[in-house]
Design a protein around this motif. Structure first.
Motif, mmCIF file in Angstrom:
data_model
loop_
_atom_site.group_PDB
_atom_site.id
_atom_site.type_symbol
_atom_site.label_atom_id
_atom_site.label_comp_id
_atom_site.label_asym_id
_atom_site.label_seq_id
_atom_site.Cartn_x
_atom_site.Cartn_y
_atom_site.Cartn_z
ATOM 1 N N PRO A 85 58.028 41.512 38.529
ATOM 2 C CA PRO A 85 57.014 42.036 39.089
ATOM 3 C C PRO A 85 56.815 43.402 39.555
ATOM 4 C CG PRO A 85 58.171 40.461 40.430
ATOM 5 C CD PRO A 85 59.151 40.742 39.224
ATOM 6 N N LEU A 86 56.005 44.191 39.665
ATOM 7 C CA LEU A 86 55.736 45.338 40.401
ATOM 8 C C LEU A 86 55.247 45.061 41.574
ATOM 9 C CD1 LEU A 86 55.331 48.383 39.355
ATOM 10 C CD2 LEU A 86 52.933 47.898 39.310
ATOM 11 N N PRO A 87 56.082 45.750 42.586
ATOM 12 C CA PRO A 87 55.582 45.592 43.915
ATOM 13 C C PRO A 87 54.175 46.068 44.002
ATOM 14 C CG PRO A 87 57.468 47.102 43.682
ATOM 15 C CD PRO A 87 56.899 46.920 42.373
ATOM 16 N N VAL A 88 53.273 45.176 44.919
ATOM 17 C CA VAL A 88 52.025 45.134 45.063
ATOM 18 C C VAL A 88 51.658 46.630 45.635
ATOM 19 C CG1 VAL A 88 49.868 44.112 46.304
ATOM 20 C CG2 VAL A 88 51.880 42.799 45.569
ATOM 21 N N PRO A 89 50.946 47.182 44.865
ATOM 22 C CA PRO A 89 50.287 48.693 45.144
ATOM 23 C C PRO A 89 49.570 48.709 46.451
ATOM 24 C CG PRO A 89 48.913 47.967 43.671
ATOM 25 C CD PRO A 89 49.913 46.817 43.832
ATOM 26 N N GLU A 90 49.391 49.739 47.062
ATOM 27 C CA GLU A 90 48.713 50.039 48.149
ATOM 28 C C GLU A 90 47.174 49.667 47.985
ATOM 29 O OE1 GLU A 90 49.308 53.654 50.243
ATOM 30 O OE2 GLU A 90 51.437 53.352 49.919
ATOM 31 N N LYS A 91 46.635 50.214 47.013
ATOM 32 C CA LYS A 91 45.336 50.175 46.875
ATOM 33 C C LYS A 91 45.124 49.644 45.041
ATOM 34 C CE LYS A 91 43.188 53.502 49.492
ATOM 35 N NZ LYS A 91 42.585 55.066 49.800
ATOM 36 N N VAL A 92 44.165 48.944 44.750
ATOM 37 C CA VAL A 92 43.842 48.713 43.387
ATOM 38 C C VAL A 92 42.238 49.089 43.167
ATOM 39 C CG1 VAL A 92 45.416 46.624 43.089
ATOM 40 C CG2 VAL A 92 43.279 46.218 43.753
ATOM 41 N N LEU A 93 42.273 49.687 42.089
ATOM 42 C CA LEU A 93 40.851 49.812 41.595
ATOM 43 C C LEU A 93 40.295 48.881 40.447
ATOM 44 C CD1 LEU A 93 38.188 51.781 41.929
ATOM 45 C CD2 LEU A 93 39.262 53.041 40.240
ATOM 46 N N ILE A 94 39.320 48.069 40.672
ATOM 47 C CA ILE A 94 39.128 47.143 39.758
ATOM 48 C C ILE A 94 37.834 47.399 39.140
ATOM 49 C CG2 ILE A 94 39.043 44.470 39.260
ATOM 50 C CD1 ILE A 94 40.688 44.074 41.693
ATOM 51 N N PRO A 95 37.744 47.606 37.631
ATOM 52 C CA PRO A 95 36.411 48.092 37.155
ATOM 53 C C PRO A 95 35.670 46.724 36.816
ATOM 54 C CG PRO A 95 38.161 49.051 35.726
ATOM 55 C CD PRO A 95 38.886 48.146 36.760
ATOM 56 N N MET A 96 34.183 46.993 36.904
ATOM 57 C CA MET A 96 33.603 45.676 36.515
ATOM 58 C C MET A 96 33.394 45.165 35.023
ATOM 59 S SD MET A 96 32.541 43.949 39.269
ATOM 60 C CE MET A 96 34.083 44.321 40.092
ATOM 61 N N GLN A 97 33.778 46.366 34.390
ATOM 62 C CA GLN A 97 33.765 45.847 32.983
ATOM 63 C C GLN A 97 35.283 46.226 32.102
ATOM 64 O OE1 GLN A 97 30.807 47.670 30.311
ATOM 65 N NE2 GLN A 97 31.292 45.797 29.119
ATOM 66 N N MET A 98 35.816 45.108 31.925
ATOM 67 C CA MET A 98 37.078 45.227 31.203
ATOM 68 C C MET A 98 37.119 44.475 29.903
ATOM 69 S SD MET A 98 39.961 45.274 34.600
ATOM 70 C CE MET A 98 38.990 43.794 35.385
ATOM 71 N N HIS A 99 35.837 43.967 29.443
ATOM 72 C CA HIS A 99 35.614 43.330 28.446
ATOM 73 C C HIS A 99 34.528 43.805 27.506
ATOM 74 C CE1 HIS A 99 33.070 41.920 32.038
ATOM 75 N NE2 HIS A 99 32.159 42.230 31.077
ATOM 76 N N ILE A 100 34.357 43.318 26.379
ATOM 77 C CA ILE A 100 33.191 43.620 25.524
ATOM 78 C C ILE A 100 32.004 42.638 26.055
ATOM 79 C CG2 ILE A 100 32.047 43.692 23.161
ATOM 80 C CD1 ILE A 100 34.886 43.339 22.136
ATOM 81 N N VAL B 287 39.574 37.099 28.899
ATOM 82 C CA VAL B 287 39.053 37.941 27.924
ATOM 83 C C VAL B 287 40.303 37.966 26.828
ATOM 84 C CG1 VAL B 287 37.623 39.042 29.034
ATOM 85 C CG2 VAL B 287 39.766 40.186 28.842
ATOM 86 N N GLY B 288 39.993 38.518 25.906
ATOM 87 C CA GLY B 288 40.996 38.827 24.656
ATOM 88 C C GLY B 288 41.851 39.757 25.381
ATOM 89 N N MET B 289 43.201 39.387 25.284
ATOM 90 C CA MET B 289 44.426 40.163 26.146
ATOM 91 C C MET B 289 45.107 41.164 25.263
ATOM 92 S SD MET B 289 45.268 37.472 29.151
ATOM 93 C CE MET B 289 46.123 38.507 29.987
ATOM 94 N N GLY B 290 44.595 40.975 23.832
ATOM 95 C CA GLY B 290 45.501 41.917 22.970
ATOM 96 C C GLY B 290 44.877 43.485 23.006
#
Lengths: 428, 316
Positions: A22-37, A128-131
């Motif tokens: 596991p990567l240590p939890v970062p200080e900040k994350v930025l989550i885009p609203m589009q990571m899918h088709i 979503v398709g994770m490939g």
């Protein structure tokens, strides 16, 4: 059956024996609203709102979309415009973490008693398709046609990447259980898992986990890129041909990436939506190539820092594999649902580009039997009729032609431009 | 912060480059070149060296005069020079060889746009031009070991006596530098085939067609079966089949097209050797097929995966 062509690439899978850490939890994350088709999700959180792991922070009315969940617990510190490397700009939610990783209290194990309820549950998982394709899973799992084979894509034909390989070695039981679940709910009689022969450990583990279940088979594919391309995989596993303009479902098959299957099963046993994923971190500028489990939205800089990256030597930062991955302009971009690898590569070796010598290697390597050098010439003349006749629209931009071209011509790039040119011509 | 490089996919490339291909083909012809020096003496080395250097010089000058980027480093001009030299008799005056290099590089290749653009094989066209213009010098064959001013002796195809072993090892027969030793040419051909530099389609269909035509002729006219290996080993057939009929630029691009090309070369070579007034037909056969190459290409377009064949060709 004559196999489709392709290229033998150096495997460079140096992380095949590196377990996920596991990567240590970062200080900040930025989550885009589009990571899918499909349609981007809309943020449903407010500034300074506190969120927990797995809480839904983005949802869409549209059917063709996917929900987005908080990957960390903390406070929403910004809702910004996000400009992805490929595709349209969308909103993104920045969360400053509190380090607690408190799970969302509302999470419960999903129950279903019908196919429709199953699909609703899938929809709420954000799967979503994770490939790399990123097709929302509830769309993929809802074909109108009768499906005879579930094909699990575990070819992982790009060099370096071992994310699927590691999942198969570590979570084989979940994968098999997930396959059984999908077969049962969608009433599909059989499943074939296609794995390239350069993953003997994964093949062995899966075969052992399958045991006596006769409806599931593992098929070894040659290590020839691009075995994992959908049409190529379908043809090599079943002999079926997906005609241009048709979907795999039209040929009676449903193709799912092995990591996606594994995630779905995890979701149906824990209720935790898609908030993290496994990635491979490699490339010659990485000091310690590794497999990491990373919260979605983690800045790639954190990943590079963890694995040790020679920032001075690094000239190219690639999300995905070296054949089809995209170059990132900076390390501030986040890991998304479809990121399977981060590669830090140095400047490429300089290669002179010469005129086409008509060696025909591009034609003999094209898995779809197109004629890249002819397409390049036709595109240089902007000859729309010839581009259509030679079916440039079928090109999947796998890059085999550019890879083998001794004249160093950017054939795949030209095909991409030609496809865009034809689309523009069609709307004119 | 350092700017990152943005490039299109793919991010990795194969090791083979145009230059490496040319150098590998040159390397594959070295056994034949060395054997010609062993058979014909120092002048063979002089002729080969001169043609390679002069061809490269022609290419370099041409690119400067045409104000195009310099291309001599790709090695294709040197290869053309070597191929031309192997198609010349050892006694040819250097100035005539120079004219040949000029025709090959300037007239046939650069005037059509340089590498990849010429419709005919430069070395073959130059050889034919020399054959037609300085016929006497081009057919002054001496046997290995004879002095360079010896009276011309006949080549095996023009009525000279030679055993199959002579043909295979290049001993005791007259001919062009590269035509005389089948063994050394085959060595180079195996090297190129093993590395995948040349495809077997054209040479095998060429040689196969030649063998078949000879067989039919032997059966029809009543003759000795020894005629078949004799035809295959003599003259420039092996040189032509493995090193000229495999030239990327002037032969069809698909495997099917290459097979058609090889069959065409075989039939034409047989017809010229049997019925023509020239004893040797390889050069003419390949040149004629070079000219047909765009048409062969047109009718051997590869068929995309999953697309049903459509009548009339034009898809919507």
């Amino acid at each position: 059956m004559r196999r489709l062509h392709g290229v033998h690439l150096p495997h460079a899978k140096s992380t095949a024996a590196e377990p996920f850490q596991p990567l240590p939890v970062p200080e900040k994350v930025l989550i885009p609203m589009q990571m899918h088709i499909g349609t981007p999700a809309s943020p449903i959180v407010k500034l300074r709102q506190s969120v927990t792991v797995g809480e839904c922070i983005g949802t869409a009315e549209a059917q063709f979309s996917a929900d987005i969940h908080a990957s960390v617990s903390g406070t929403v510190t910004a809702i910004t415009e996000y400009r992805p490397v490929k595709g349209e700009p969308c909103k993104a939610v920045e969360i400053t973490t509190d380090g607690e990783q408190t799970p969302c209290p509302a999470i419960t194990v999903p129950h279903y008693s019908s196919r429709a309820e199953f699909l609703t549950a899938v929809r709420h998982s954000g799967a979503v398709g994770m490939g790399g394709a990123g097709l929302p899973a509830h769309i993929k799992l809802n074909p109108k046609q009768k499906i005879e084979h579930l094909l699990v894509n575990a070819a992982e034909c790009e060099p370096y990447i071992t994310a699927d390989d590691r999942i198969m070695q570590e979570k084989f039981a979940l994968i098999i259980a997930g396959i059984c679940r999908i077969l049962e709910v969608l009433e599909i009689p059989s499943c074939i898992i296609g794995v390239e022969e350069n993953k003997p450990e994964a093949i062995r583990t899966l075969r052992k986990a399958i045991g006596t279940r006769s409806q599931i088979t593992v098929r070894t594919l040659p290590s020839v890129y691009p075995q994992g391309a959908e049409k190529v995989l379908i043809y090599h596993l079943t002999g079926r041909i997906v005609a241009p303009g048709q979907l795999p479902a039209d040929a009676g098959v449903l193709v799912m990436n092995v990591t996606s299957v594994c995630f779905l099963e995890e979701y149906f046993t824990t209720g935790m939506p898609l908030v993290s994923r496994g990635i491979t971190v490699d490339g010659s500028c990485i000091q310690e190539p590794c497999s990491l489990t990373v919260p979605i939205g983690t800045p790639i800089r954190n990943v590079l820092d963890f694995a040790g990256c020679d920032m001075e030597r690094m000239a190219r930062l690639i999300s995905g594999g070296p054949m089809m991955g995209v170059c990132l302009p900076s390390a501030e971009y986040p890991v998304t649902k479809t990121t399977n690898a981060i590669l830090a590569l140095p400047e490429p070796e300089s290669r002179p580009t010469t005129a086409c010598i008509r060696c025909g290697r591009c034609i003999r390597t094209c898995p779809l039997r197109l004629m890249p050098t002819e397409l390049e010439k036709a595109y240089q003349r902007r000859d729309a009729a010839r581009l259509r006749r030679l079916r440039v629209d079928l090109c999947m931009l796998c890059g085999c032609c550019s890879y083998v071209c001794p004249a160093n011509r950017p054939l795949a790039e030209s095909n991409g431009l030609a496809k865009a040119f034809l689309r523009k011509e069609a709307t004119r | 912060m350092k700017l990152l490089r943005i490039e299109n996919t793919p991010h990795i490339r194969d090791v083979l480059t145009t230059q490496r291909i040319m150098l590998l083909v040159i390397a594959s012809l070295m056994p034949a070149a060395v054997s010609s020096v062993v058979h014909f003496g120092w002048r063979a080395a002089l002729l080969i060296g001169f043609c390679m250097v002069f061809s490269t010089a022609c290419e370099g000058l041409c690119r400067i005069l045409m104000k195009r980027e310099q291309t001599i480093r790709d090695g294709s001009a040197a290869l053309t020079g070597l191929l031309l030299a192997l198609n010349l008799p050892v006694t040819l005056p250097l100035w005539e060889a120079g004219v040949g290099c000029f025709i090959a590089i300037v007239a046939v290749k650069q005037l059509f746009g340089g590498l990849g653009q010429n419709f005919a094989n430069p070395a073959i066209t130059a050889r034919i031009m020399l054959m037609l213009s300085v016929t006497e010098d081009m057919t002054h064959w001496i046997r290995p070991g004879e002095s360079y001013d010896a009276i011309s002796s006949a080549t095996p195809l023009s009525g000279g006596e030679a055993s199959l072993a002579d043909l295979f090892w290049g001993t005791n027969i007259g001919g062009c530098l590269g035509e005389t030793s089948a063994a050394m040419l085959l060595l180079g051909a195996v090297f190129l085939l093993a590395l995948g530099i040349i495809s077997p389609a054209a040479p095998f269909s060429y040689i196969g067609t030649m063998a078949l035509c000879t067989l039919i002729s032997v059966l029809a006219n009543g003759g000795d079966m020894i005629e078949i290996p004799y035809q295959l080993l003599s003259g420039g057939l092996l040189l032509g089949a493995f090193f000229m009929a495999t030239d990327y630029v002037t032969t069809p691009i698909t495997t099917t097209g290459r097979i058609v090309f090889g069959i065409g070369c075989g039939v034409l070579t047989f017809l010229i050797r049997t019925f023509g007034s020239y004893p040797e037909g390889v050069s003419f056969a390949i040149l004629l097929m070079n000219i047909l190459t765009p048409y062969i290409d047109r009718f051997t377009v590869s068929h995309p995966f999953g697309v049903k064949p459509q009548k009339g060709g034009a898809a919507k």
